[in-house]
Enzyme design. Structure first.
Site, PDB file in Angstrom:
ATOM      1  N   TYR A 148      40.943  43.745  38.753  1.00  0.00           N
ATOM      2  CA  TYR A 148      41.395  44.525  37.601  1.00  0.00           C
ATOM      3  C   TYR A 148      41.105  43.778  36.300  1.00  0.00           C
ATOM      4  CZ  TYR A 148      44.387  47.580  34.811  1.00  0.00           C
ATOM      5  OH  TYR A 148      44.855  48.463  33.869  1.00  0.00           O
ATOM      6  N   LYS A 152      38.585  45.172  33.301  1.00  0.00           N
ATOM      7  CA  LYS A 152      39.010  45.450  31.935  1.00  0.00           C
ATOM      8  C   LYS A 152      38.306  44.535  30.935  1.00  0.00           C
ATOM      9  CE  LYS A 152      41.645  48.940  32.804  1.00  0.00           C
ATOM     10  NZ  LYS A 152      41.253  50.289  32.350  1.00  0.00           N
TER      11      LYS A 152
END
Length: 243
Positions: A148, A152
């Protein structure tokens, strides 16, 4: 300063739940005309009635489906790239397939939607705005968030490249980077004090964000009030990334 969005048509991906749902509702309150992408057909039907939005059931990881959706898209003034997934695991236990899935949705699919939206705006002579919904995870290491965090960080890099290449077309591109945001799913996920309290202690404001506290900065970046802001990655994190 004009923070309203009247006469602007904005596409929101991931609009059927979580932050995307609150963004759609907030933009509608500010006068935007909405086009909503999601996979939950029942929820899309409800939002069509509630917000007067045009809705399309689209899996954004299917590039061909995205291209087809844009072929009949009404003229757009803005895009909010909010669709995303998270699969959490420790670095000693993660599966390559999980990281591939995260990157495919959060980066590749978002890039495809941004590409098609930019092509669409340019073809119709629109000088619009794109806002990518990123995360504090792009700016700080979080345990269990390898895939994650990487996705991002890649989204923020994508924001800067889009800003660089689309600026000459009058298209602004920014991201917002929220902390834990108390959607119904997040409230359940952070209910355990043993997990919640250390994170709260790291946020100078001492609390998590509400979905509306993320939606309104998105609306600002879409609005004429942000007409000279492009390439920014805006923390909406109560100060989490300040230290």
């Amino acid at each position: 300063m004009n923070f309203e969005l009247h006469n602007q048509r904005i596409l929101v991906t991931g609009a059927t739940s979580g932050i995307g749902l609150d963004i759609a509702r907030s933009l509608a309150e500010l006068g935007a005309e909405l086009v909503l992408f999601g996979r939950n057909r029942d929820q899309l039907a409800k939002l069509e009635k509630e917000l007067g939005a045009r809705t399309l059931a689209v899996d954004i990881t299917d590039e061909a489906a995205v291209v087809v959706a844009f072929a009949e898209m009404p003229v757009l003034d803005g895009l909010v790239n909010c669709a995303g997934i998270s699969i959490l695991d420790d670095v000693l236990d993660f599966k390559a397939k999980d990281i591939e899935n995260i990157m495919n949705t959060n980066v590749t699919a978002s890039a495809v939607v941004a590409r098609e939206a930019a092509r669409h705006m340019i073809a119709h002579g629109r000088q619009g705005s794109i806002v990518n919904v990123s995360s504090q995870a792009s700016m700080a290491a979080l345990p269990g968030h390898l895939g994650y965090c990487a996705s991002k960080a890649a989204m923020d890099a994508m924001t800067r490249v889009l800003c660089l290449e689309l600026g000459s077309k009058g298209i602004r591109v920014n991201s917002v980077n929220p902390t834990v945001t108390l959607t119904p799913m997040a409230e359940r996920a952070w209910a355990d004090p043993a997990k919640r309290n250390p994170m709260l202690a790291a946020i100078p404001l001492g609390r998590f964000a509400t979905p509306r506290e993320v939606a309104l900065p998105v609306a600002f970046l879409l609005s004429p009030a942000a007409s000279m802001i492009s390439g920014a990655c805006l923390p909406v994190d109560g100060g989490f990334t300040s230290h």
